[in-house]
Enzyme design. Structure first.
Site, PDB file in Angstrom:
ATOM      1  N   GLN A 203       8.510  -3.675   2.333  1.00 61.53           N
ATOM      2  CA  GLN A 203       8.854  -5.089   2.160  1.00 61.53           C
ATOM      3  C   GLN A 203       8.471  -5.882   3.399  1.00 61.53           C
ATOM      4  OE1 GLN A 203      12.860  -5.851   0.633  1.00 61.53           O
ATOM      5  NE2 GLN A 203      12.844  -3.735  -0.106  1.00 61.53           N
TER       6      GLN A 203
HETATM    7  N1  LIG Z   1       2.727   3.428 -13.462  1.00 63.34           N
HETATM    8  C1  LIG Z   1       2.938   3.904 -12.255  1.00 63.34           C
HETATM    9  N2  LIG Z   1       4.029   3.510 -11.578  1.00 63.34           N
HETATM   10  C2  LIG Z   1       4.237   3.987 -10.350  1.00 63.34           C
HETATM   11  C3  LIG Z   1       3.336   4.875  -9.742  1.00 63.34           C
HETATM   12  N3  LIG Z   1       3.800   5.184  -8.509  1.00 63.34           N
HETATM   13  C4  LIG Z   1       4.954   4.504  -8.372  1.00 63.34           C
HETATM   14  N4  LIG Z   1       5.237   3.788  -9.473  1.00 63.34           N
HETATM   15  C5  LIG Z   1       6.388   2.923  -9.698  1.00 63.34           C
HETATM   16  O1  LIG Z   1       6.323   1.872  -8.768  1.00 63.34           O
HETATM   17  C6  LIG Z   1       7.623   1.467  -8.376  1.00 63.34           C
HETATM   18  C7  LIG Z   1       7.736   1.427  -6.881  1.00 63.34           C
HETATM   19  O2  LIG Z   1       7.637   2.721  -6.342  1.00 63.34           O
HETATM   20  P1  LIG Z   1       8.225   3.121  -4.917  1.00 63.34           P
HETATM   21  O3  LIG Z   1       7.855   4.530  -4.670  1.00 63.34           O
HETATM   22  O4  LIG Z   1       9.649   2.763  -4.820  1.00 63.34           O
HETATM   23  O5  LIG Z   1       7.411   2.140  -3.998  1.00 63.34           O
HETATM   24  P2  LIG Z   1       7.474   2.071  -2.404  1.00 63.34           P
HETATM   25  O6  LIG Z   1       6.106   1.905  -1.913  1.00 63.34           O
HETATM   26  O7  LIG Z   1       8.249   3.194  -1.861  1.00 63.34           O
HETATM   27  O8  LIG Z   1       8.229   0.698  -2.169  1.00 63.34           O
HETATM   28  P3  LIG Z   1       9.097   0.261  -0.920  1.00 63.34           P
HETATM   29  O9  LIG Z   1      10.030   1.385  -0.624  1.00 63.34           O
HETATM   30  O10 LIG Z   1       9.814  -0.982  -1.299  1.00 63.34           O
HETATM   31  O11 LIG Z   1       8.143   0.027   0.195  1.00 63.34           O
HETATM   32  C8  LIG Z   1       8.561   2.450  -9.022  1.00 63.34           C
HETATM   33  O12 LIG Z   1       9.143   1.867 -10.152  1.00 63.34           O
HETATM   34  C9  LIG Z   1       7.694   3.612  -9.412  1.00 63.34           C
HETATM   35  O13 LIG Z   1       8.155   4.256 -10.560  1.00 63.34           O
HETATM   36  C10 LIG Z   1       2.188   5.264 -10.479  1.00 63.34           C
HETATM   37  O14 LIG Z   1       1.325   6.024 -10.033  1.00 63.34           O
HETATM   38  N5  LIG Z   1       2.039   4.757 -11.702  1.00 63.34           N
END
Ligand SMILES: Nc1nc2c(ncn2[C@@H]2O[C@H](COP(=O)(O)OP(=O)(O)OP(=O)(O)O)[C@@H](O)[C@H]2O)c(=O)[nH]1
Ligand SMILES: [Mg+2]
Lengths: 210, 679
Positions: free
Chosen positions: A73
């Site tokens: 974020q």
């Molecule tokens: N369709 C799809 N959704 C994904 C994929 N990887 C992650 N997501 C979705 O994307 C959303 C965010 O994923 P996170 O892993 O929380 O993202 P993050 O980068 O850790 O985000 P922050 O912790 O806020 O920085 C979640 O709802 C996951 O299910 C993917 O390869 N395909």
């Protein structure tokens, strides 16, 4: 620690520990990727936006990874730099379906590459063009173009397509990273044999050469 | 080597505190190893301990250094060493307000609070709530709700207590957790139930109706936790007090019913609540007092103590109710726990008959030296009350008090005794002389300025009117020569009062000085304006004493037909509190270094030394010095204006700030500047 581990420790085969920093915009899938890489019995059922960071550990065939999964974020991105100094590799995750914010990702990447703790270091950088399963996602080639990855001259880098939900493409990236880290290690330790590096470098070139 | 170390340790009286000579900068330097991999838990633990130690010693950490140490510490989350992790929680709590961006550990803590390790969960919740503000609270709200109803008691308690802390900051968010708190309130765990009740109450305490409903609910359904019961009793008695409900209220019934609870703590709480209620009838008090009476013979010292302490407090208000316990209290007089014995005796002093006073006082004097000051004060207060009740007992009491006065003791204790003696003197004229004698003895060796001045004031007030005023003068005089300014000042004032009262007082037995001073005062008194002067001695001094001395001196040197005019004496320029320093110069010959006459007196003296100024008369006023040059110039010049009745003297003080040059032949040429023309 199992007997085998101990034995390998005595034989100097104990797994090397590497600190990896996992960066990228929010919602790009960092936590989901790291969660997939963990042993299945320790995986979280539910992924929520990260606030600050999380530390996760997992093993590959020859390395013990300690991953700092940072929050993507906007208001927390300035906290990444606290962890630059002690990291040995960087995983940068991009949501390849988020065309709109690709420029933001590039901007963050450039800031990262220009940071004094990163600039002069030969850190291996692994990019995941994540969410490949989504209809409107861009290819890894397109993503690497948009991020101008070809301008990275002083660091080994590699980009993979991935689908973090299914776990596709992750192993490929990790294998590359493992090889690089080993290389980097051998180089810094002053080993003569460069075979692996040459091979991997040509592989890099190959991957870049689209 | 080791021996040497031990010795040094002993000398510094430090015991064996390994952290005594910690240097913050060195510790912060050490904290850099947090960044190394692999982590060495033992070393890191030790360094965290040092950091926490320093923080608790009040060492100041700048934001930058604190933030750096904090972020280094966050890396320790990669270790799975349990002790180290819990130390991290502690550090987070300690540094929550001094480091920046502490929210960086939010996800890590959230993970621990929802994780599988129960030992991490409670402490992680507590740490998390310390770094969370209202905006962030929304993000963890779901976890908090779950934790409140968690089946692990330590987790549930941690969440409830943390919520309670956050009520102050984020009332509106925490209010939404009422349902979970309700659920926790029916927990089988006594602590969880207690903490849940605490949270529920704090969420509702500003809504009397809601509190009443809650009380009704819990008093009906009953609770498992004695802690919760005690809390209910407190809430109920507070509500009774606020609503001024009569004792026929169901709340009172509830409290009274708690007197029959199985748990002693609850019974005590109920009894204590009842005896402290205003307007209790004897009938209402009786059951409460009788459980306290029962506790008086309990084998548990804590219960005996609680009971007798409570009885002691109510003895003044309801002596007759407490009289019922006299027999039990008598048994406690010899209790091996001195605190209990003291409270028992002082309670009996309040409730007992006049005939028992002597016996009790004898008993208490047998161990008064063994009890702490706090209880000694209790004893003195009891004596004070007793003297009001049985004035005839004052000689016994006075004797006892004088013994106490001779003992060691802190300020509060001594003040209590002095106050008590003074009040006895005020109420019983026949005790005046003994009382004053004890006090005189006390000020001979009294380290408390406040008490010494107080007593000297009393001596000045009462002493002159006693049949033998001269008796006290020796004591007062000793203070003049031996004590600090404040006490000396008080002593001189007291002496002046003796002088004012008895014109023919014989000073022959005093040495020159006091005689001089006495003569001085006599001199003042013998001037024609006797009434004025007397007023001036009795009511404190509004003129400058050295000035007065000088004027009188002048007057005697140069006798005239005119009476001495008090108005020609310059007024004291210093505030009342500093008068003491002005009074002191009268004792010139012995204590010259302690004199501090006012600024104006010094000027007057300096000016009088210049032959040209001798005819100018008394100095009316001197101005504050005005700087005529910048502070850093080679020659600093300042000017002071002295105003006389018909003359003005300008004093230029020139200071040479150069040490390699000499300043010679200065002339001042004042010019009257023309009125500036308008632009
Ligand atoms: N369709 C799809 N959704 C994904 C994929 N990887 C992650 N997501 C979705 O994307 C959303 C965010 O994923 P996170 O892993 O929380 O993202 P993050 O980068 O850790 O985000 P922050 O912790 O806020 O920085 C979640 O709802 C996951 O299910 C993917 O390869 N395909
Ligand atoms: Mg995340």
């Amino acid at each position: 620690m199992g007997l085998l581990d101990k034995l390998s420790g005595w034989l100097g085969l104990r797994k090397k520990e590497v600190n990896v920093l996992c960066l990228g915009l929010d919602n790009s899938g960092k936590t989901t990727i790291i969660n997939q890489l963990k042993p299945s019995n320790t995986q979280e059922q539910e992924i929520v936006p990260t606030i600050g960071f999380n530390i996760e550990k997992f093993k590959s065939s020859s390395l013990l990874f300690t991953v700092f999964d940072m929050s993507g974020q906007n208001r927390y991105r300035n906290l990444w730099e606290h962890y630059y100094k002690e990291s040995h590799a960087i995983i940068f995750v991009v949501d390849s379906s988020d065309k709109l914010r690709m420029v933001v990702a590039k901007e963050e990447l450039d800031t990262l590459l220009n940071h004094e703790d990163i600039r002069c270091k030969k850190l291996p950088m692994l990019f995941f063009a994540n969410k490949m399963d989504l209809q409107d996602s861009m290819s890894s080639i397109r993503v690497s173009q948009m991020l101008c990855l070809e301008n990275i001259k002083d660091k080994p880098w590699h980009i993979c397509d991935s689908n973090a939900i299914k776990g596709e493409g992750l192993q490929e990236g990790l294998d590359w990273l493992q090889g690089e880290v080993f290389n980097n290690k051998t180089v810094t330790l002053g080993y003569k044999g460069r075979e692996g590096q040459v091979k991997l470098c040509s592989e890099c070139q190959f991957t870049h050469a689209y | 080597m080791i021996k040497k170390f031990d010795k040094k340790d002993e000398e510094s009286g430090s015991g064996s505190n390994p952290f005594q000579h910690l240097e913050k900068s060195a510790v912060l330097q050490e904290a850099r190893i947090f960044n190394e991999t692999p982590i060495n838990p033992r070393r890191c633990l030790h360094i965290l301990t040092k950091i926490i130690y320093l923080l608790n010693q009040g060492e100041h950490f700048g934001t930058t250094e604190a933030t750096e140490a904090f972020f280094a510490m966050t890396r320790l989350f990669q270790s799975n060493d349990q002790t180290l992790r819990r130390m991290c929680y502690l550090t987070i709590k300690e540094m929550a307000n001094i480091s920046e961006d502490v929210i960086i550990v939010t996800s890590s803590l959230t993970k621990d609070m929802t994780g599988k390790e129960d030992v991490y969960r409670g402490p992680a919740i507590r740490a998390l709530c310390r770094i969370t503000d209202t905006t962030m609270l929304q993000a963890i709200e779901r976890y908090m709700k779950q934790a409140i109803v968690d089946k692990v008691p330590s987790v549930s308690s941690s969440a409830l207590v943390s919520s309670l802390h956050m009520v102050k900051m984020s009332y509106d968010v925490v209010k939404r957790w009422v349902n979970e708190a309700q659920e926790a309130a029916s927990s089988d765990n006594i602590m969880v139930q207690y903490h849940a009740l605490g949270l529920l109450y704090h969420l509702r305490k500003n809504d009397r109706l809601a509190v009443t409903k809650m009380l009704n609910k819990f008093t009906k359904s009953g609770l498992k936790s004695p802690f919760a019961y005690c809390m209910l009793i407190r809430i109920a008695s507070k509500l009774l007090d606020e609503t001024e409900a009569g004792h026929d209220s169901p709340l009172f019934d509830f409290i009274e019913s708690c007197l029959r609870n199985k748990n002693e703590m609850v019974v005590y709480e109920a009894a204590s609540a009842i005896v402290h209620m205003p307007n209790c009838t004897a009938r209402e008090l009786a059951p409460a007092v009788s459980v306290l009476q029962l506790f008086c013979s309990s084998p548990k010292a804590a219960l005996r103590y609680a009971a007798v302490r409570t009885l002691n407090k109510v003895a003044m208000k309801h002596p007759s109710a407490v009289t019922a316990c006299n027999l039990d209290l008598e048994n406690l007089i010899t209790d091996s726990n001195r605190s209990i014995a003291t409270l028992a005796i002082t309670t009996l002093l309040k409730t007992g008959s006049e005939s028992s006073v002597d016996r009790l006082m004898k008993q208490i004097s047998s161990f008064v030296s063994e009890i702490s000051d706090e209880f000694k004060v209790v004893v003195v207060q009891a004596i004070s009350a007793l003297c009001q009740k049985y004035p005839r007992k004052h000689s016994v009491m006075m004797n006892f008090l004088s013994n106490m006065l001779r003992d060691d003791g802190g300020f509060d204790y001594k003040r209590a005794i002095v106050d008590c003696i003074i009040s006895i003197i005020e109420e019983n004229p026949e005790s005046k002389e003994t009382g004053l004698a004890h006090l005189c003895e006390f000020i001979e060796d009294c380290e408390h300025t406040v008490l010494a001045t107080k007593i000297l004031h009393l001596l000045g007030k009462e002493g002159p009117r006693t049949p033998q005023p001269s008796k006290y003068i020796r004591f007062i005089f000793n203070r003049v020569v031996l004590e600090s300014e404040a006490v000396r000042a008080a002593a001189v004032s007291a002496l002046a009062k003796f002088g004012a009262q008895n014109d023919d007082l014989c000073f022959a037995f005093l040495d020159d000085e006091v005689r001089d001073r006495a003569t001085f005062y006599m001199n003042v008194l013998q001037q024609k304006q006797k009434a004025l002067n007397a007023a001036y001695i009795f009511n404190g001094l509004s003129v400058s004493i050295p000035g007065l001395e000088k004027s009188l001196h002048q007057y005697t040197l140069d006798p005239s037909e005119k009476p001495f005019d008090m108005k020609s004496v310059p007024l004291a320029t210093t505030p009342i509190t500093e008068q003491k320093t002005e009074i002191a110069p009268v004792a010139t010959s012995k204590l010259p270094e302690k004199l501090a006459p006012s600024r104006q007196d010094i000027y007057q003296e300096q000016l009088a030394a210049v032959p040209e100024f001798q005819g100018l008369g008394p100095l009316f006023k001197s101005s504050e010095p005005v700087q005529l040059t910048e502070a850093e110039t080679e020659y600093v010049v300042r000017c002071i204006k002295h105003t006389f009745a018909r003359h003005m003297v300008f004093q230029f003080d020139c200071t040479n700030t150069l040490n390699d040059q000499l300043l010679q032949k200065l002339t001042a040429s004042p010019t009257v500047s023309p009125v500036p023309a308008t632009l």
